[in-house]
Design a protein around this motif. Sequence first.
Motif, short mmCIF file in Angstrom:
data_model
loop_
_atom_site.label_atom_id
_atom_site.label_comp_id
_atom_site.label_asym_id
_atom_site.label_seq_id
_atom_site.Cartn_x
_atom_site.Cartn_y
_atom_site.Cartn_z
N TRP A 90 5.15 15.39 2.93
CA TRP A 90 5.18 14.05 3.17
C TRP A 90 6.16 13.65 3.94
O TRP A 90 7.33 13.96 3.76
N ARG A 142 4.64 1.08 2.06
CA ARG A 142 4.88 2.04 3.13
C ARG A 142 3.77 3.14 3.32
O ARG A 142 3.42 3.75 2.26
N THR A 195 -0.51 5.50 0.70
CA THR A 195 0.46 4.22 0.87
C THR A 195 1.05 4.03 -0.74
O THR A 195 0.44 4.01 -1.63
N ASP A 196 2.67 3.81 -0.72
CA ASP A 196 3.19 3.70 -1.87
C ASP A 196 3.08 2.33 -2.54
O ASP A 196 2.59 1.34 -1.76
N PRO A 251 4.70 11.37 -1.66
CA PRO A 251 4.54 10.24 -0.78
C PRO A 251 5.50 9.01 -1.23
O PRO A 251 4.88 8.01 -1.56
N GLU A 252 6.73 9.14 -1.57
CA GLU A 252 7.55 8.02 -2.11
C GLU A 252 9.06 8.55 -1.90
O GLU A 252 9.15 10.00 -1.64
N ARG A 280 9.06 15.31 2.31
CA ARG A 280 9.11 15.26 0.86
C ARG A 280 7.88 15.84 0.25
O ARG A 280 6.70 16.17 0.89
N GLU A 333 -3.02 10.70 5.06
CA GLU A 333 -2.00 9.56 4.34
C GLU A 333 -2.20 9.20 3.00
O GLU A 333 -3.22 9.22 2.44
N TRP A 363 2.71 6.67 4.03
CA TRP A 363 3.15 8.17 4.40
C TRP A 363 1.97 9.09 4.83
O TRP A 363 0.78 8.77 4.67
N TRP A 364 2.58 9.91 5.84
CA TRP A 364 1.56 10.93 6.29
C TRP A 364 1.87 12.25 5.66
O TRP A 364 3.00 12.56 5.40
N SER A 416 7.51 9.82 6.14
CA SER A 416 7.18 8.50 6.47
C SER A 416 6.61 8.32 7.86
O SER A 416 7.06 8.84 8.69
N SER A 417 5.58 7.12 7.98
CA SER A 417 5.07 7.12 9.59
C SER A 417 5.87 6.07 10.43
O SER A 417 5.41 5.86 11.39
#
Length: 274
Positions: free
Chosen positions: A264, A232, A227-228, A193-194, A190, A225, A234-235, A266-267
Amino acid sequence: MKSISLIIIILSSYSIRAQEVLNPSGYGAWGSVEEQLSSTDKNELIEQLGISSPWKTGNDESIDLNLFHVLDINNDGLLDVAYSGMYAEGTATFFYLNKGSQYEQSDMIPGGIIRIERLPLSNFLEIKTHLRPCCAGSVHTHSIYLVHSKNNGIKITNLNNVDYYEDTLEPNQQIKKTRFVTTRPEYKLRATPEIDSELKNWREIIDGNTVAIYPKGSRGLAIAESTDETGRVWWFVIMDNNIKPIKSLIYYNDDPKGSQSMGWMSSRFVDKVD
């Protein structure tokens, strides 16, 4: 053998450097390789390059001295000139080699230079460029080139290309580099990061903030990274494109170098690998 070793070192460190600013507002991290001249001396030198120079196309004869850089490109003791900036509908870098009595235009590379340095214990110049999209395009490319003298001229080697979408959010929280492989049949890269499924893409290939969909077994490297609001993680990743994406706005089959892709991811559904 020496040049091969240098290329291996550069490639191994490239992913670290890929986290530099995604959309640089200007060009010119020239460091110690550039000779500092007065505006008068620089202008006189530039005038020797000839009327076929790229910045003198059309009726615009103005010269922006900040786009010209004086340096010894091929390490022969003579001062050469590099032009790096706007050209036609995009950006490009042209090299002009000092032949003693005149300057000769050598090879060019697409994109503007955002970093250049001479590698230690060698005569090699390592150049990083940023190629902006042209003609309503949306894909940016960062590339690494190696330049060195050869046969009274220069040889330019393209080491790597990393593509990313226009609206990709720049990461600001670096992490220890982590290699991984995707484990789901479809996994999305993406621009932000969402999860955003509402945005409509004018290309009508992929909606939302998705820029690519990868199959299981796709490899990548996480370098940052975020965080949303749901928690979650995100990397920010550089995908190797070892497997062709199922869909992509930034991957091109005709790229002979097999460009990597940034964005981006998700990890959650990935396996860490050595």
